[in-house]
Write a protein that holds these residues in place. Structure first.
Motif, mmCIF file in Angstrom:
data_model
loop_
_atom_site.group_PDB
_atom_site.id
_atom_site.type_symbol
_atom_site.label_atom_id
_atom_site.label_comp_id
_atom_site.label_asym_id
_atom_site.label_seq_id
_atom_site.Cartn_x
_atom_site.Cartn_y
_atom_site.Cartn_z
ATOM 1 N N GLU A 51 0.828 -1.204 0.000
ATOM 2 C CA GLU A 51 0.000 0.000 0.000
ATOM 3 C C GLU A 51 0.865 1.257 0.000
ATOM 4 O O GLU A 51 0.603 2.217 -0.730
ATOM 5 N N GLN A 52 1.925 1.246 0.803
ATOM 6 C CA GLN A 52 2.794 2.410 0.852
ATOM 7 C C GLN A 52 3.582 2.560 -0.448
ATOM 8 O O GLN A 52 3.837 3.679 -0.905
ATOM 9 N N LYS A 65 1.471 4.413 -2.913
ATOM 10 C CA LYS A 65 1.423 5.846 -2.596
ATOM 11 C C LYS A 65 2.731 6.534 -2.998
ATOM 12 O O LYS A 65 2.725 7.617 -3.577
ATOM 13 N N ASP A 66 3.854 5.894 -2.681
ATOM 14 C CA ASP A 66 5.165 6.456 -3.041
ATOM 15 C C ASP A 66 5.334 6.545 -4.559
ATOM 16 O O ASP A 66 5.883 7.516 -5.083
ATOM 17 N N ALA A 71 3.212 9.434 -5.864
ATOM 18 C CA ALA A 71 3.812 10.710 -5.461
ATOM 19 C C ALA A 71 5.058 11.002 -6.272
ATOM 20 O O ALA A 71 5.292 12.147 -6.692
ATOM 21 N N ASN A 103 1.228 14.331 -1.568
ATOM 22 C CA ASN A 103 0.698 13.301 -2.473
ATOM 23 C C ASN A 103 0.867 11.887 -1.927
ATOM 24 O O ASN A 103 0.701 10.912 -2.668
ATOM 25 N N GLY A 104 1.194 11.784 -0.640
ATOM 26 C CA GLY A 104 1.172 10.485 0.031
ATOM 27 C C GLY A 104 2.501 9.819 0.265
ATOM 28 O O GLY A 104 2.548 8.713 0.818
ATOM 29 N N SER A 149 9.769 7.150 -3.103
ATOM 30 C CA SER A 149 9.123 8.153 -3.961
ATOM 31 C C SER A 149 10.170 9.012 -4.667
ATOM 32 O O SER A 149 10.004 9.374 -5.838
#
Length: 557
Positions: free
Chosen positions: A15-16, A19-20, A23, A312-313, A319
């Motif tokens: 999940e992370q 997001k990365d 972003a 942006n997470g 990221s």
């Protein structure tokens, strides 16, 4: 000294990562026009800005000490990079940037990351605002479409040339620039996800092509832009060049460390994190060594791009790595189209960058703070604009140091306790009878070279020499060599006037210094008293011994 990336991967989730990943792509889109614009403003070709964000940004994320730091070219380096290129060429810039990288690594290895906080706020705001003014000034030619072959680097000659050529303003270029600024300001009110600078570039470029406006573009100014992979190139250097570029290299290192650590602190506040300042400097150092070797310019943490990354997470350095890879793909695919971007549009972007990086509120607050801080701010600002960034930092630091010493000297107080009540309140009830032949002095504050002369003057004002002089040093946290010399002068004065010196309530740190100098052995350990009661008892005993020896001498006669 462990890079944040390796710490974050221990409990990394899918999940992370998503997001990365998202972003990183968004930040790459934001960085694309900014990197190109900052490269041009620095006096290099557009692709060098992208290479800086790709190579430098990769190493900042891979080896840095912040979870979310985004590295790349920033406005802070524009002035010094432009100056180095004008004087030493691209090879000189490469050498200076590599020197800066070495200094940054050494600063991290020797754990100097926390030392950056000792640079006064008025200096950083002063030269940051000065850089903003210089960046804004450097974009006037392109924003107004002025047909000028060579624009002077100095501020006043530059504006002199501008005013002489304002009759040749290209109104089409002005329209392009104004439209770009309006889009940058208004677009976030419509959509905050898509970067305003990117929208501005796309809209203005297509409008320029469709309407066939007569404006200067990246292609007309720089020709064909390379879209090939960055190639390794080691600069030509010699001993004279290295010696000449040590100071500019140190300046790049200082600027890079300030901006990157400031960005990391801002990021910590946004995510509730805690960056590792020393390994962040090492990461920045490695980035500044590899960036020029592949054709880039100096790298540092970019506050605006880092903030966008967080919003942006992003929560890990992944990221930042995605941002670098995305920019590499964009450079390979989109560079042939970059040549159509109007220079007036890039000038508008940089003007907005200058506006946002300037600490303009500091001008309105000059009258609210100490006059010394206002003086430091104005000196740093005007020297940056009118003379040189290196000179601004050097003079600013020296001025700040002298003003700090003056403040400390003013804080340090030397009190001659003439009134018995000043001392009696500290004595037990059974010791209220003080001899009139005992004099009390008290030092409050750091006893250093800035305050030592004042101490000697206070001592010299005493007209009658007492039999015993008690010096209270309870509130003296530190003493330096000049402070010791002042105490030695006091001891010599006492010895000359046959006055016994007693020191009471001295703290551990100054006591250790005086022991190292042999001062305690000189006056005697028995004259170092822990409180006023012991000091008065010692003083009375010394007076009695003195009077007894005098009586004995008279009897013998």
């Amino acid at each position: 000294m462990m890079p944040k990336l390796f710490t974050c991967l221990k409990d990394y989730s899918k999940e992370q990562f998503l997001k990365d990943f998202a972003a990183g792509i968004i930040v790459a889109i934001i960085a694309l026009p900014l990197s190109i614009a900052l490269a041009i403003a620095s006096g290099v070709s557009p692709e060098k800005g992208l290479i800086t964000a790709i190579v430098g940004g990769f190493f900042v994320s891979l080896l840095g000490g912040s979870r979310v730091q985004i590295g790349g070219p920033t406005g802070a380096f524009v002035v010094i990079v432009y100056g180095i290129i004008q004087k030493y060429g691209l090879d000189g810039l490469m050498v200076a940037t590599i020197i800066a990288g070495i200094f940054l690594i050494l600063m991290g290895v020797f754990k100097l990351g926390s030392m950056i906080k000792f640079i006064p706020y008025p200096i950083t705001t002063g030269f940051t605002s000065g850089i903003a003014v210089i960046i804004f000034s450097s974009q006037i030619k392109d924003f107004f479409g002025l047909n000028i072959d060579g624009v002077p680097a100095e501020f006043i000659p530059k504006w002199t040339v501008y005013f002489k050529n304002f009759s040749n303003v290209n109104m089409e270029a002005v329209i392009v620039g104004v439209l770009s600024i309006l889009i940058i300001i208004l677009w976030p009110k419509i959509n905050k996800k898509i970067p305003a600078t990117l929208v501005s570039i796309i809209v203005v470029t297509f409008s320029t092509l469709l309407l066939k406006l007569d404006v200067s573009t990246i292609g007309s100014q720089f020709g064909e832009i390379s879209s090939s992979l960055p190639k390794f190139h080691f600069p030509t250097m010699n001993r004279e060049m290295i010696q000449a570029l040590i100071v500019p290299g140190m300046t790049i290192a200082l600027l890079g460390s300030i901006e990157s650590l400031l960005s990391a602190v801002v990021a910590d506040g946004m995510i509730g994190g805690n960056h590792r300042s020393n390994i962040e400097l090492v990461g920045q150092g490695v980035a500044n060594i590899f960036s020029p070797l592949f054709g880039g310019i100096p790298v540092t943490g970019a506050i605006a791009r880092t903030a966008a990354n967080i919003k942006n997470g992003a929560r890990t350095p992944i990221s930042g790595i995605v941002h670098s890879i995305s920019l590499l793909l964009m450079m390979l695919l989109l560079m042939p189209y970059v040549k159509f971007i109007p220079m007036a549009s890039l000038a508008a972007i940089l003007m907005m960058v200058a506006y946002h990086m300037g600490e303009w509120h500091a001008f309105t607050e000059l009258s609210k703070g100490p006059k010394s801080d206002a003086a430091i701010f104005l000196v740093a600002f005007f020297l940056t604009v009118l003379v040189d960034l290196v000179v601004a930092i050097e003079v600013g630091m020296i001025l700040a140091a002298f003003l700090f010493m003056k403040r400390m000297a003013d804080v340090t107080d030397f009190k001659y306790l003439l009134e018995e009540n000043d001392i009696k309140d500290e004595l037990p009830a059974y010791r209220k009878d003080l001899s009139t032949e005992i004099a009390f002095y008290e030092i409050n504050g750091p006893f250093f070279f800035g305050a030592a002369d004042k101490f000697i003057q206070v001592i010299k004002e005493v007209e009658d020499s007492p039999k015993v002089l008690i010096l209270k040093m309870k509130h003296v946290p530190v003493i330096d060599a000049t402070g010791y010399t002042a105490l030695k002068k006091l001891y010599d004065m006492c010895k000359h006037s046959d006055t016994k010196l007693i020191i009471m309530e001295i703290q551990e740190s100054p006591l250790k210094i005086l022991k190292n100098y042999g001062f305690i052995q000189m006056i005697g350990q028995d004259r170092i008293c822990k409180d006023i009661d012991e000091a008065v008892e010692t003083a009375n005993r010394l007076i009695e011994m003195k009077e007894g020896s005098s009586t004995e001498a008279v009897t013998m006669i």
